[in-house]
Write a protein that holds these residues in place. Structure first.
Motif, short mmCIF file in Angstrom:
data_model
loop_
_atom_site.label_atom_id
_atom_site.label_comp_id
_atom_site.label_asym_id
_atom_site.label_seq_id
_atom_site.Cartn_x
_atom_site.Cartn_y
_atom_site.Cartn_z
N LYS A 272 0.85 -1.20 0.00
CA LYS A 272 0.00 0.00 0.00
C LYS A 272 0.89 1.25 0.00
N ASP A 273 0.50 2.27 -0.84
CA ASP A 273 1.23 3.54 -0.78
C ASP A 273 0.57 4.48 0.23
N HIS A 274 1.16 5.70 0.37
CA HIS A 274 0.64 6.64 1.38
C HIS A 274 -0.15 7.79 0.74
N GLY A 275 -0.64 7.58 -0.47
CA GLY A 275 -1.41 8.63 -1.14
C GLY A 275 -2.80 8.77 -0.56
N GLU A 276 -3.50 9.79 -1.03
CA GLU A 276 -4.87 10.06 -0.60
C GLU A 276 -5.76 10.09 -1.85
N PRO A 277 -6.59 9.08 -2.09
CA PRO A 277 -6.69 7.84 -1.30
C PRO A 277 -5.54 6.90 -1.63
N ALA A 278 -5.28 5.97 -0.70
CA ALA A 278 -4.18 5.02 -0.88
C ALA A 278 -4.55 3.99 -1.94
N LEU A 279 -3.54 3.62 -2.73
CA LEU A 279 -3.69 2.56 -3.73
C LEU A 279 -2.88 1.34 -3.29
N THR A 280 -3.38 0.15 -3.62
CA THR A 280 -2.76 -1.08 -3.11
C THR A 280 -2.51 -2.08 -4.23
N ALA A 281 -1.67 -3.06 -3.87
CA ALA A 281 -1.42 -4.24 -4.73
C ALA A 281 -1.21 -5.44 -3.79
N THR A 282 -1.49 -6.64 -4.27
CA THR A 282 -1.42 -7.85 -3.44
C THR A 282 -0.42 -8.82 -4.05
#
Length: 802
Positions: free
Chosen positions: A652-662
């Motif tokens: 997960k990154d720290h952006g607003e909103p946060a974007l993720t990968a699994t």
């Protein structure tokens, strides 16, 4: 032998010469000489060069010259010996009339350096004018009945000379009937009367001829004569008589019309009609008397008639006759001298001509703007005029001649500071009270194109979020031109250049009139972080003037890129990690690593790793590093652990909103029966992991050093360019470091934004290098009570694309 008196005279002359020399050297004193009138050509006047402290040899080189107001040919200077001499005939009476003082004022000018001296040459009077009577023959009528000591006033002679040369004495030819009585009124004024000493008898003597001689006091004496023809009348024996023969009256020139000047009082010893006295002005009075004065025939009152003006006539002499009504009528005479006293009743007059307006603001100093003439009809101090200007203006008055001035430019003009001057000229006389007059001149300053458009700042920093809509307004530039009209009409344009492979005009445009800057297409932070360009402002003057302003447009990053997982090795699949793990490994052993990158920057590219626990599953013996992505054991593995471990790691990154990968991690646990093989595989895997980790650390250290060196070099070059010259097109500037936090409780570090892609856009895109020193959770505690930290707790998390 020289007498003591001669020595004293010589000493006084030496002292006078010394004083004159001192005054001449100062350039402000006066040298005084005297010369008799009618002196011959070449008569010595004075050693003017010596008295002024000048060397004779320097007279010609220093352009010695003498100027005299209208009297330039009377005196001359011999430049060979410095002597002032008489050049032509000097007539004191022609120069100064009957004034007591008569001088020729000389202005001596020498150049290199410039000095001005004032020399006064007094013209001494000589006895060159004889006394003159008004007429050659004067007829006087005497009645035979006139009493002894009867008086008849006579007109005296006049002498054009002054002083003792005009001091007259009179002598009457011998007569048994008459003698001359002379009464001195003041220093130079005398009253003459013919006095009867013996009774007349017309039957015996009908006429008496006398000669009156006037002699002046000059050396030699000069004389004038008048013949007196006395006719004896045989009628009325008593004439009217005045109590004074001469009356003196002073009047202010502003005396009102009809003001009483004097009331004459005469008496007649006769009776009846012979004692009835009437008054009248003498038949030979000039019209100037009758137009200004009137006399009452009965009362003898003399009053003003009309307005008196000192500037028109300064004095009047009125001859009055008092006659009785006898047959024949007898008359008496008196003279009234009326002197007018000047008052300051005329204000100065100002005339302004030859205006050169408007005046350009780049006019040179000394430019003549107007000609000014002042005058005052009064005399003396009342007619002396001083001309001044009002304060706080760039002009001055230059006196060109008596009462003539030029209004000239004294300091430089700037229309942008003052566009118009109201110049007030004040002329004030020296009277008491002083009178003044003013005149104003409105001086407009014409504009020239001497000011280029200027911006409030040499450069502007603009922040624009990426993914902006095409054609959006991002900034407005504004330049001000201090000139006027077309010289202040500003238009804007881009200073065209290349940004990478594209023209600047494909990114932005500027409106020519408003100065609004528009982004023509969406900007991408990952492609272009900083767009630096110049906008030119140019006026419409001839020739046109212009200036530039630099705009630094920073493209702000938005969290528009999700983390991207990297394959674990050659042939691997991104997002899937498969690894063999020996059951014999202890706590804190690194068994696998998840790698991911984020195309964004800053907080938006700061990645964290979390281990997702399966629903209902027991506590996993593995954990993942929050910022490293390394999967390590939390305890020693045992037989109870499932041989197949499936771990789900959330990036997960720290952006607003946060974007993720699994990412999915598959771990195969080898039991102790296969210890050799498993150990071999595990050791091989561990060795490979350690070798790979060592290689990665070496590369990372080299990369950090290289990037740091490149950053320091770029910073030094940027500072040198900023100090030596204006920023050139396409210059890349380092961004300001952004402070980020590595964890909720961890330490702070700086992330240097990417700058290698700014401006030029050439080469493949490169992301920035972010180094964090995370504070990881403490590892499991062993049986002896010691805490085992994570194996790679001090290894920085590296996110980089090379």
């Amino acid at each position: 032998m020289v007498s003591s008196k001669s020595r004293a005279v010589d000493i006084r002359r030496l002292l006078l010469s010394f004083l004159l020399l001192a005054a001449g050297a100062a350039g402000s004193g006066q040298v005084h000489y005297s010369v008799p009138e009618e002196a011959k050509h070449g008569t010595f006047v004075g050693r003017i060069a010596q008295d002024l402290g000048l060397e004779v040899a320097e007279l010609v080189p220093r352009l010695f010259r003498v100027a005299s107001k209208g009297r330039g040919d009377l005196l001359e200077v011999n430049l060979q010996n410095g002597i002032l001499f008489v050049n032509s005939r000097i007539d004191r009476e022609e120069l100064c009339g009957r004034n007591a003082e008569c001088s020729i004022h000389l202005e001596v000018i020498v150049d290199r350096p410039l000095q001005v001296f004032h020399v006064e040459v007094e013209v001494k009077d000589i006895n060159d004018n004889p006394p003159i009577f008004p007429m050659a023959v004067k007829t006087i009528r005497f009645h035979e009945s006139r009493l002894l000591d009867s008086r008849f006033p006579l007109e005296g002679a006049s002498d054009a000379d002054i002083g003792v040369n005009a001091l007259l004495s009179y002598k009457l030819s011998s007569s048994e009937f008459f003698f001359l009585d002379v009464q001195t009124n003041d220093e130079l004024s005398q009253s003459l009367s013919l006095v009867l000493r013996k009774s007349l008898d017309r039957e015996e003597t009908a006429e008496v001829n006398l000669l009156l001689v006037a002699t002046d006091g000059g050396k030699p004496e000069l004389t004038g004569t008048v013949q007196l023809l006395i006719k004896v009348l045989d009628v009325n024996d008593n004439e009217p008589t005045f109590d004074q023969s001469v009356y003196k009256v002073q009047l202010l020139e502003n005396t009102a019309n009809g003001t009483l000047v004097i009331k004459l009082n005469s008496s007649d010893a006769d009776e009846g009609s012979n004692s009835e006295i009437m008054y009248s002005f003498s038949s030979d009075v000039p019209p100037t008397i009758t137009t200004k004065f009137k006399i009452d025939p009965s009362s003898g009152e003399i009053r003003t008639k009309g307005q008196l003006d000192y500037e028109e006539m300064k004095s009047y002499e009125i001859q009055v006759i008092a006659y009785d009504n006898g047959t024949p009528s007898m008359s008496g005479h008196c003279k009234i001298t009326v002197k007018l006293v000047d008052i300051n009743d005329n204000t100065p007059e100002i005339s302004i001509t030859s205006l050169s307006l408007p005046i350009p603001e780049d006019a040179p100093l000394g430019t003549v703007i107007a000609l000014i003439t002042v005058s005052d009809r009064d005399t003396g101090a009342n007619g002396q005029v001083i001309c001044t200007l009002n304060l706080h203006n760039p002009f001055k008055l230059v006196s060109t001649f008596k009462n003539y001035y030029s209004l000239v430019l004294d300091s430089s003009l700037d229309r942008e500071r003052v566009a118009n001057y109201e110049v007030i000229v004040t002329a004030r006389d020296r009277g008491s009270p002083s009178l003044s007059a003013t005149a104003s001149v409105s001086v407009d300053v014409a504009d020239v194109n001497d000011n280029a458009p200027t911006f409030a700042q040499p450069e502007y920093t603009v922040f624009v979020k990426e993914n902006n809509p095409p054609g959006c307004h991002i900034f407005t530039v504004s330049a001000r031109d201090a000139d006027a009209q077309e010289n202040a009409l500003v238009s804007y344009s881009l200073v065209e250049r290349r940004v990478g492979e594209r023209a600047l005009s494909s990114y932005v445009s500027v409106h020519a009139e408003s100065g609004k800057v528009y982004a023509l297409q969406p900007l991408d932070h990952e492609e272009l972080e900083l767009l630096q360009f110049q906008v030119s402002a140019r006026d419409a003057g001839v020739p046109p003037l212009g200036s530039n302003v630099t705009l630094q447009v920073f493209v702000l990053d938005e969290n528009d890129n999700a983390p991207a997982l990297l394959p674990p090795g050659p042939g691997g699949v991104a997002g899937a990690v498969s690894q063999l793990v020996a059951r014999s490994v202890g706590a804190g052993h690194v068994v696998a690593k998840v790698r991911a990158v984020d195309a964004d920057s800053g907080y938006n590219a700061w990645l964290s790793y979390e281990l997702q626990a399966a629903a209902g599953a027991a506590r996993s013996p593995f954990r993942v590093g929050l910022y490293t992505g390394e999967i390590s054991t939390t305890r020693a593995l045992d037989e109870a652990d499932a041989p197949r471990q499936r771990l789900l790691v959330l990036v997960k990154d720290h952006g607003e909103p946060a974007l993720t990968a699994t990412a999915t991690v598959l771990l195969s646990l080898e039991d102790s029966g296969q210890a050799p093989k498993a150990s071999s595989r595990a050791s091989t895997g561990a060795a490979g992991a350690e070798a790979a980790l060592v290689d990665v650390n070496v590369y990372l250290i080299v990369a950090i050093c290289a990037v740091s060196s490149l950053f320091v070099l770029t910073l030094l070059l940027y500072t040198a360019l900023r100090c030596s010259a204006p920023p050139s097109e396409g210059a890349c500037r380092p961004g300001k470091p952004r402070l980020v936090c590595s964890s909720a409780v961890g330490s702070w570090s700086y992330s240097q934004q990417r700058r290698q892609r700014v401006c030029s856009g050439e080469g493949p895109p490169k992301t920035d290098l972010m180094a964090f020193s995370p504070s990881l959770p403490a590892g499991p505690i062993s049986a002896d009570g010691e805490e085992h930290p994570d194996v790679d707790a001090d290894i920085p998390a590296i996110v980089s694309n090379f």
